[in-house]
Design a protein around this motif. Structure first.
Motif, PDB file in Angstrom:
ATOM      1  N   ALA A   1     135.800  47.214  34.332  1.00 10.26           N
ATOM      2  CA  ALA A   1     136.026  47.935  33.324  1.00 10.26           C
ATOM      3  C   ALA A   1     133.984  48.672  32.574  1.00 10.26           C
ATOM      4  O   ALA A   1     134.151  49.664  32.499  1.00 10.26           O
ATOM      5  CB  ALA A   1     135.576  47.177  31.641  1.00 10.26           C
ATOM      6  N   SER A   2     133.270  47.653  32.974  1.00  7.38           N
ATOM      7  CA  SER A   2     131.732  48.447  33.266  1.00  7.38           C
ATOM      8  C   SER A   2     131.140  47.497  34.337  1.00  7.38           C
ATOM      9  O   SER A   2     130.998  46.634  34.899  1.00  7.38           O
ATOM     10  CB  SER A   2     131.348  48.484  31.998  1.00  7.38           C
ATOM     11  OG  SER A   2     130.785  46.504  31.423  1.00  7.38           O
ATOM     12  N   LEU A   3     130.088  47.859  34.631  1.00  4.02           N
ATOM     13  CA  LEU A   3     128.934  47.614  36.085  1.00  4.02           C
ATOM     14  C   LEU A   3     127.556  48.447  35.634  1.00  4.02           C
ATOM     15  O   LEU A   3     127.458  49.359  35.545  1.00  4.02           O
ATOM     16  CB  LEU A   3     129.598  47.901  37.793  1.00  4.02           C
ATOM     17  CG  LEU A   3     130.900  47.398  38.135  1.00  4.02           C
ATOM     18  CD1 LEU A   3     130.834  47.978  39.508  1.00  4.02           C
ATOM     19  CD2 LEU A   3     130.667  45.967  38.017  1.00  4.02           C
ATOM     20  N   SER A   4     126.824  47.248  35.472  1.00  2.02           N
ATOM     21  CA  SER A   4     125.491  48.028  35.155  1.00  2.02           C
ATOM     22  C   SER A   4     124.805  48.567  36.436  1.00  2.02           C
ATOM     23  O   SER A   4     125.368  48.580  37.485  1.00  2.02           O
ATOM     24  CB  SER A   4     124.831  46.084  35.273  1.00  2.02           C
ATOM     25  OG  SER A   4     124.714  45.325  36.142  1.00  2.02           O
ATOM     26  N   GLU A   5     124.198  49.443  36.371  1.00  3.65           N
ATOM     27  CA  GLU A   5     122.926  50.281  37.036  1.00  3.65           C
ATOM     28  C   GLU A   5     122.339  49.551  38.211  1.00  3.65           C
ATOM     29  O   GLU A   5     122.291  50.327  39.461  1.00  3.65           O
ATOM     30  CB  GLU A   5     121.855  51.377  35.821  1.00  3.65           C
ATOM     31  CG  GLU A   5     121.377  52.010  36.676  1.00  3.65           C
ATOM     32  CD  GLU A   5     121.016  53.059  36.314  1.00  3.65           C
ATOM     33  OE1 GLU A   5     120.684  53.763  36.253  1.00  3.65           O
ATOM     34  OE2 GLU A   5     118.988  52.469  36.382  1.00  3.65           O
ATOM     35  N   LYS A   6     121.856  48.019  37.498  1.00  3.50           N
ATOM     36  CA  LYS A   6     121.710  46.961  38.634  1.00  3.50           C
ATOM     37  C   LYS A   6     122.425  46.892  39.494  1.00  3.50           C
ATOM     38  O   LYS A   6     122.277  46.528  41.189  1.00  3.50           O
ATOM     39  CB  LYS A   6     120.992  46.316  38.066  1.00  3.50           C
ATOM     40  CG  LYS A   6     120.115  44.938  38.910  1.00  3.50           C
ATOM     41  CD  LYS A   6     119.429  44.037  38.460  1.00  3.50           C
ATOM     42  CE  LYS A   6     118.733  43.195  38.975  1.00  3.50           C
ATOM     43  NZ  LYS A   6     118.779  42.901  40.678  1.00  3.50           N
TER      44      LYS A   6
END
Length: 379
Positions: free
Chosen positions: A100-105
């Protein structure tokens, strides 16, 4: 924590229990975290510290199983995402696609692997930041550019637009994806004209309707032969009616300055799209141009609708813009000039303007002649 014994007890179990107990604890802790639903921030921090301690101490199979469980969690920190990415194995691309989401890092760490399949999966996501996109566009990978071209979440502006337009000239799949997007100026696909589908070719031509274009280098050649326009159409009609396409190729090479390979593509394009560009560039009207197109296009199906579409193109596409398109085929122009405001198409329509233009009886007769030609050939 999360229904288990205090964190200090977990530390003792890890230190004194060996790999088997560590494996059990890791899987149990990940399962408990997933079942917790949306944890509080302190709970996530505590589990993160535990997971960072358990994963390195567990066996490979347990790490992979724990990572597969952890992907179902409602909330993951960048560190937990990193553990999943490191240990999920062959399911990594699937996880990138479904997360659903992934961090930029996490995204940047994955890009740093320089794996085209992983990067392409990231390029298909709807949530990459500008920093992530910049890194993706720096990759020399067809898979990545194909994914970016098909991703409607990627805004087609500035450097991104330039990069995708250049990629389209070398990759027909990128060109097709861009042609299908409503937010992309199909005129920028002019160099890829012969690599895209029939529908996309018409879309490229339509993109030049109602717009000014920069001066085309080929215009001088066209002006020199414009006085013989009638002779040109008669010659093309005769050659196409006798199916002498190799001679059409040589004639086009003589008058356009295009190389013979390109002229051969025009002569053998039974859709008529490429030939339309040449005819309109040399100033042909719908009445004269259709006489050539009727003989040049395929007759294995009803072409009346296609020819009717060409009628509207003759009326809406300026002669100079088709000359510009031919110059683009010769690589003589910088297509990105078309994004300047003065070269944007004028599409505003007055409410008082009739939607359908008045029909020209002579043009209608030319279209009807198609059926007679088809009947004669069938006989």
């Amino acid at each position: 924590m999360l229904g288990f014994q205090p964190y200090e007890t977990f530390q003792l179990l890890i230190d004194g229990g060996g790999v088997d107990r560590t494996n059990t604890l890791l899987i149990a802790a990940c399962d408990a975290y997933v079942r917790r639903g949306k944890p509080t921030h302190p709970e996530m921090e505590q589990f993160e510290a535990l997971a960072l301690r358990l994963f390195p101490a567990a066996g490979p199979h347990a790490r992979a199983k724990a990572a597969a469980i952890l992907v179902r969690a409602d909330l993951l920190s960048p560190a937990l995402e990193g553990l999943i990415a490191e240990h999920i194995g062959d399911d990594l691309v699937r996880w990138i696609n479904m997360a659903a989401s992934l961090s930029e890092k996490t995204m940047l760490d994955l890009i740093a692997r320089q794996d085209s399949d992983i990067a392409a999966a990231l390029a298909r996501r709807a949530d990459p930041s500008n920093i992530v996109l910049a890194k993706l566009f720096q990759m020399n990978s067809r898979k990545v550019y194909r994914a970016l071209a098909a991703n409607g979440a990627v805004s087609l502006r500035g450097a991104y637009l330039s990069a995708l337009a250049r990629s389209a000239h070398m990759d027909h799949i990128v060109a097709e994806s861009l042609a299908a997007r409503a937010d992309f100026d199909a005129a920028l696909l002019a160099p890829a004209f012969f690599d895209v589908t029939d529908a996309a070719r018409i879309k490229v031509i339509r993109a030049f309707a109602g717009r000014a274009t920069p001066a085309a280098p080929i215009k001088r050649t066209i002006e020199q032969i414009a006085v013989a326009n009638a002779e040109l159409t008669r010659a093309l009609m005769k050659l196409f009616s006798e199916n002498r396409r190799p001679e059409v190729t040589r004639l086009l090479a003589q008058i356009t300055g295009l190389d013979e390979v390109r002229c051969g593509q025009i002569a053998h394009d039974v859709t008529g799209a490429a030939l339309f560009v040449v005819l309109r560039a040399f100033g042909c009207t719908a009445q004269d141009g259709l006489k050539v197109l009727i003989h040049a296009t395929a007759h294995d199906q009803d072409r009346s609708k296609a020819l009717a579409d060409f009628v509207s193109l003759f009326e809406s596409v300026p002669q100079d813009s088709m000359a510009y398109l031919m110059s683009a085929w010769r690589g003589e122009v910088n297509l990105l000039e078309l994004v300047k405001p003065e070269y944007q198409p004028f599409t505003e329509e007055s409410r008082r303007t009739p939607v359908a233009p008045a029909r020209n009886p002579a043009i209608d007769q030319a279209i009807e002649a198609l059926a007679r030609i088809g009947a004669r050939r069938a006989g």
